[in-house]
Design a protein around this motif. Structure first.
Motif, short mmCIF file in Angstrom:
data_model
loop_
_atom_site.label_atom_id
_atom_site.label_comp_id
_atom_site.label_asym_id
_atom_site.label_seq_id
_atom_site.Cartn_x
_atom_site.Cartn_y
_atom_site.Cartn_z
N ALA A 33 -17.45 -2.40 -60.82
CA ALA A 33 -18.14 -2.91 -59.63
C ALA A 33 -19.19 -3.96 -59.98
O ALA A 33 -19.45 -4.87 -59.20
N ALA A 34 -19.79 -3.86 -61.16
CA ALA A 34 -20.86 -4.78 -61.55
C ALA A 34 -20.34 -6.07 -62.19
O ALA A 34 -21.11 -7.02 -62.37
N GLN A 35 -19.07 -6.14 -62.53
CA GLN A 35 -18.56 -7.29 -63.27
C GLN A 35 -18.78 -8.63 -62.58
O GLN A 35 -19.16 -9.60 -63.22
N ALA A 36 -18.57 -8.71 -61.28
CA ALA A 36 -18.73 -9.99 -60.57
C ALA A 36 -20.17 -10.49 -60.65
O ALA A 36 -20.39 -11.67 -60.96
N ILE A 37 -21.14 -9.62 -60.43
CA ILE A 37 -22.53 -10.09 -60.46
C ILE A 37 -22.98 -10.41 -61.89
O ILE A 37 -23.75 -11.33 -62.10
N ARG A 84 -34.18 -4.27 -70.05
CA ARG A 84 -33.03 -3.36 -69.94
C ARG A 84 -32.77 -3.12 -68.46
O ARG A 84 -33.69 -2.84 -67.70
N ILE A 85 -31.51 -3.22 -68.08
CA ILE A 85 -31.12 -2.94 -66.70
C ILE A 85 -29.98 -1.91 -66.74
O ILE A 85 -28.97 -2.13 -67.40
N VAL A 93 -31.61 -9.43 -60.27
CA VAL A 93 -32.28 -8.69 -61.34
C VAL A 93 -31.75 -9.13 -62.71
O VAL A 93 -32.52 -9.22 -63.67
N ILE A 94 -30.46 -9.46 -62.77
CA ILE A 94 -29.90 -9.94 -64.03
C ILE A 94 -30.43 -11.33 -64.35
O ILE A 94 -30.84 -11.61 -65.48
#
Length: 102
Positions: A33-37, A84-85, A93-94
């Motif tokens: 789910a996080a790959q796109a962002i 760190r996230i 945030v990234i």
């Protein structure tokens, strides 16, 4: 032909410049789910290395960083952890963490 340099803690600690290390697993729904962002955020920082680490049972590198949940992004500058996230939920945030590596 020389073997590729193994990615271990010593290797990461010796890298110069900015690096985003992504710990996760292919089968992890949160990681997928996080790959796109993650991809959109890092695209704006071509000078920052992005290293994907397949983490899981028996993998020691994740334990040296005390990884508990996936995905976890570790932002290193000259081998030192700056940010760190854990389970990023938005691109901002990234991007903010990547900006700290400049």
């Amino acid at each position: 032909m020389q073997p590729a340099t193994p990615i271990n803690r010593e290797f990461l600690d010796q890298l110069s410049g900015g690096v985003m290390v992504e710990f996760g697993a292919e089968w992890c729904g949160y990681c997928q789910a996080a790959q796109a962002i993650i991809k959109h955020a890092i695209a704006g920082y071509p000078d920052i290395k992005h290293i994907n680490i397949e983490d899981g049972k028996g993998q020691r590198l994740g334990r040296t960083y005390a990884i508990k949940l996936w995905p976890t992004l570790i932002f290193l500058k000259d081998g030192i952890e700056i940010e760190r996230i854990v389970r990023p939920s938005n691109q901002e945030v990234i991007t903010n963490a990547l900006a700290k590596l400049k």
